[in-house]
Design an enzyme around this catalytic site. Structure first.
Site: not given
Length: 488
Positions: A36, A58, A173
């Site tokens: 990731d 991502k 986040m």
């Protein structure tokens, strides 16, 4: 064909040393790694050079690889009989979608294991000087995702329970929804004066923090354009940071150093720079391809009076060949030399009283043992090429992503050989050497390194020359503060 196995591994929060022992071992064993965006790319250097690296990162509103594709890739690679590591930032079970991936593997009958990791919601606060529980300030703690699958992406939570029942809350986040979070906590009973801290890139040298309160933090973050990846920590416990902050006091905290690399292994210098708090990109990444043993030289090894080793790998391959061919080490009558102090130390650790020599021409009547780059540099009576050193081109896209996410402030050249290696690496990336070196301060070790840089056309205007690596380590913390340079 035999079905392989998938390991769903937590990579930890960023600091490479925070990965588990089991996680590191699995990276070394892997034949395929799907990783990731928030995985520290330096962890990939643990992998076998022949391991396939697949980026699954991502970004908000931009997916390199969608979750459905990741799931199918895991199944497909395992069905090829391979050992597959799915490397996920933090802990795979904390907002890491490990359940979805494990369900897909189970549905296809693929064997798998889940390996926990250190989650950023706990690690980032600790690196900012905040334990997430404390008998005096808070005995309850919650991990909350700041995004969900609702239409507008705002979390659908029991705000009243969070505001009144939890002492300390970590939102993952949460920057883009920060105003929404703060408003809902205050609306449901949390005091507007409750301390809040944002921690970006927690546990990394580029870690940044921003402190405020529920009433102020959203405007503060907007004013300085604070962004993810970040943990938002809410609670009275934030106030303890003034007493026990530790990571930000490291001498090289905040520094972003590009270290020119000549070795296939991580350098002791890189480890020390990271120990002192810096983020270090070792560039470029090399791999070795062992060549066939030189039996002619092995058969007359006792005739040489001096032997020079030019790389760490050459020492290993040399003694492996002696063992393989059952040559008694006591047959070596030569005086041994290392091409650097590091190599001399490695020879000494094998029981030899070696000496450092940086002159190839002293060995015209001796034996030089090293990689293919030294084969044409000197006309010696014996040159044993133990291996070829090649740039690991699979790491080029990895470096592109690393350069996108840091703002470099210094380039370090530890020796003369590192200059040409660095230039070769940038050429492979289609990046001009002049572009990066004329925009950044350069620190190099030794006059030979300075001369090599000057041969490539660089003046001394942004160049500092130091005698040894110890001088370098003493100098870097005291360099004048500078604006971070443009990225490569």
């Amino acid at each position: 064909m035999k079905i392989g196995k998938v390991y769903l591994v937590g990579a930890g929060p960023g600091d490479v040393q925070l990965i588990t022992v089991k996680g590191a071992e699995l990276i070394q064993q892997a034949e395929v790694i799907l990783y990731d965006r928030l995985v520290n790319p330096k962890l990939l250097e643990l992998a076998n050079p022949n391991c396939e690296l697949v980026y699954c990162g991502k970004l908000p509103n931009r997916h390199t690889m969608r979750q459905e594709t990741i799931n199918s890739q895991l199944v497909a690679k395992a069905k090829e009989g391979k050992i597959v590591v799915r490397l996920k930032g933090g802990d795979p079970g904390v907002f890491g979608r490990v359940g979805e991936e494990a369900e897909e593997l189970a549905r296809h009958g693929i064997p798998f294991e889940i390996v926990p990791g250190v989650t950023s919601g706990i690690a980032a606060p600790l690196y900012a000087g905040i334990p997430v529980t404390h008998r005096q300030y808070g005995e309850s703690f919650a991990l909350i995702t700041a995004h969900d699958q609702s239409k507008d992406g705002k979390p659908l939570l029991n705000w009243a329970a969070l505001a009144k029942g939890i002492d300390t809350i970590a939102f993952y986040m949460g920057v883009s929804n920060l105003l929404f979070i703060c408003e809902n906590l205050m609306k449901h009973g949390k005091s507007p004066n409750t301390p809040v801290i944002l921690i970006q890139w927690g546990t990394m040298g580029r870690q940044k923090t921003l402190e405020g309160t529920l009433a102020t933090i959203a405007n503060q973050a907007k004013a300085v354009q604070f962004s993810n990846p970040a943990i938002t920590l809410v609670g009275e416990l934030v106030s303890i940071r003034k007493k026990i902050s530790w990571f930000e006091k490291k001498p090289l905290f905040g520094r972003q150093i590009l270290l020119a690399r000549t070795d296939c292994n991580e350098s002791a210098l890189a480890k020390e720079l990271m120990k002192q708090g810096a983020d270090v990109i070792e560039f470029p990444k090399w791999k070795t391809v062992q060549t066939k043993e030189n039996e002619e030289i092995l058969n007359k090894i006792e005739t040489y009076e001096k032997i020079l080793f030019t790389s760490s790998e050459s020492i290993d391959y040399f003694f492996e060949a002696l063992l393989k061919h059952k040559i008694d080490i006591r047959k070596i009558q030569a005086k041994l030399f290392g091409y650097s102090d590091k190599l001399t130390k490695k020879l000494n650790e094998r029981g030899f009283m070696a000496t450092t020599s940086k002159s190839l021409h002293r060995f015209a009547d001796g034996l030089i043992v090293g990689d293919s780059s030294f084969e044409t540099q000197v006309a010696a009576s014996g040159v044993w090429v133990t291996h070829e050193k090649q740039m690991d081109v699979q790491f080029i896209p990895v470096f592109f992503r690393m350069f996108e996410e840091v703002r470099l402030d210094t380039v370090v050249f530890p020796n003369a050989a590192s200059v040409l290696a660095f230039a070769h690496g940038l050429n492979e990336m289609n990046r001009k050497l002049e572009y990066i070196l004329k925009r950044l301060p350069i620190v190099c070790v030794g006059n030979e390194t300075k001369v090599q840089l000057e041969h490539l056309g660089f003046s001394s205007s942004n160049l500092t020359v130091l005698p040894t690596e110890d001088d370098l380590l003493n100098y870097l913390p005291h360099m004048n503060n500078m604006e971070f340079a443009q990225m490569i």
